[in-house]
Design a protein around this motif. Sequence first.
Motif, PDB file in Angstrom:
ATOM      1  N   GLY A   1       0.833  -1.199   0.000  1.00  0.00           N
ATOM      2  CA  GLY A   1       0.000   0.000   0.000  1.00  0.00           C
ATOM      3  C   GLY A   1       0.867   1.248   0.000  1.00  0.00           C
TER       4      GLY A   1
ATOM      5  N   ILE B   1      -5.497  -9.190   3.563  1.00  0.00           N
ATOM      6  CA  ILE B   1      -4.466  -8.289   4.077  1.00  0.00           C
ATOM      7  C   ILE B   1      -4.413  -8.454   5.590  1.00  0.00           C
ATOM      8  CG2 ILE B   1      -3.795  -5.878   4.392  1.00  0.00           C
ATOM      9  CD1 ILE B   1      -5.245  -5.234   1.780  1.00  0.00           C
TER      10      ILE B   1
ATOM     11  N   TRP C   1      -2.306  -7.260   9.217  1.00  0.00           N
ATOM     12  CA  TRP C   1      -1.468  -6.140   9.662  1.00  0.00           C
ATOM     13  C   TRP C   1      -1.390  -6.111  11.179  1.00  0.00           C
ATOM     14  CZ3 TRP C   1      -0.940  -3.174   4.964  1.00  0.00           C
ATOM     15  CH2 TRP C   1       0.118  -2.239   5.000  1.00  0.00           C
TER      16      TRP C   1
ATOM     17  N   MET D   1      -2.765   0.436   4.703  1.00  0.00           N
ATOM     18  CA  MET D   1      -3.726  -0.571   4.275  1.00  0.00           C
ATOM     19  C   MET D   1      -4.990   0.024   3.656  1.00  0.00           C
ATOM     20  SD  MET D   1      -6.779  -1.511   5.973  1.00  0.00           S
ATOM     21  CE  MET D   1      -6.368  -1.249   7.689  1.00  0.00           C
TER      22      MET D   1
ATOM     23  N   MET E   1      -7.321  -1.690   0.681  1.00  0.00           N
ATOM     24  CA  MET E   1      -8.604  -2.158   1.206  1.00  0.00           C
ATOM     25  C   MET E   1      -9.765  -1.681   0.342  1.00  0.00           C
ATOM     26  SD  MET E   1     -10.360  -1.349   4.921  1.00  0.00           S
ATOM     27  CE  MET E   1     -10.705   0.357   4.464  1.00  0.00           C
TER      28      MET E   1
ATOM     29  N   VAL F   1      -9.625  -7.756   5.303  1.00  0.00           N
ATOM     30  CA  VAL F   1      -8.573  -7.165   6.121  1.00  0.00           C
ATOM     31  C   VAL F   1      -8.692  -7.693   7.553  1.00  0.00           C
ATOM     32  CG1 VAL F   1      -7.656  -5.024   7.094  1.00  0.00           C
ATOM     33  CG2 VAL F   1      -8.463  -5.072   4.722  1.00  0.00           C
TER      34      VAL F   1
END
Length: 288
Positions: A133, A232, A234, A246, A250, A258
């Motif tokens: 990202g 994703i 994180w 992100m 997203m 996510v």
Amino acid sequence: MTELTRESTLRELKTDNGVLRYHEAGDPDAPPLVMLHGSGPGVSAWRNYRGNLPLFSQHFRCLALEFPGFGVSDDTDLHPMAAAFPAVGTFLDELGLDRVNMIGNSMGGIVATRFAIAQPERIDKLVTIGGMGRNIFSPAPGEGLNLLTDFVEDPTRERLVAWLKSMVYDESLVTEELIEERLAVAKDPATLAAAKRMYGRGVLQHMAKLAEKSPEPPYWAMLHKITAKTLITWGRDDRVSPVDMMLLPMRTIPHVEVHVLPNCGHWTMIEQKAAWESTVLAFLTRED
């Protein structure tokens, strides 16, 4: 179950650009899962994923690739970040893999994302761990990258410790064993030279200027081309790649989920191992 060790899983693949080394675990007939590591002093695919291989190898043929320029696979004439992307295509071609699942951590997540954009038909499901990202609210480069630059310019034990602590939420994970392991590899002349090519002072700024002049759009502007189901992951407290990075993927990757893990820094698959593994395994094995 037989214990997975660095030696028992290490494989070599001869290519026109030198030897690619990787770690393989799991049933050779199981669905392939390619695992791409991040960057930094002493990093390797084995150090990134050794704790996750026991679980994922029960379900997949795990293939953790060592990128050129990080002290395990043969180096190339290319910048290590530039060498990583073509290495993935070569790796899949040489192993005869037409379609795979892929996990990428930090830099490896960017490489996996770029590959999913360039060759969408070859990625079934994509998982990224931080890194992918672009910064929206936070300054770039992040604190962790600045500390990494400090170490590369002056590779002392103290600077390595400062960088390692920026990678985690729980600093007790930065053990003496980890410090000595990373320091031994990071101060190897060839590895340090490669690190300076990536993170020497001014290098990131120079690369950013080159990207601005490039006729090609940045990868983050082409995320809409990803057709793979994407997860994703994180760490909420990531000081290397802040979680606001992100937000763009997203909103622009078509089939994306996510998962943000609390009390967790950049090494999500290590610091929140159980939570991360259960989330990723559920995603990869889910029938859509």
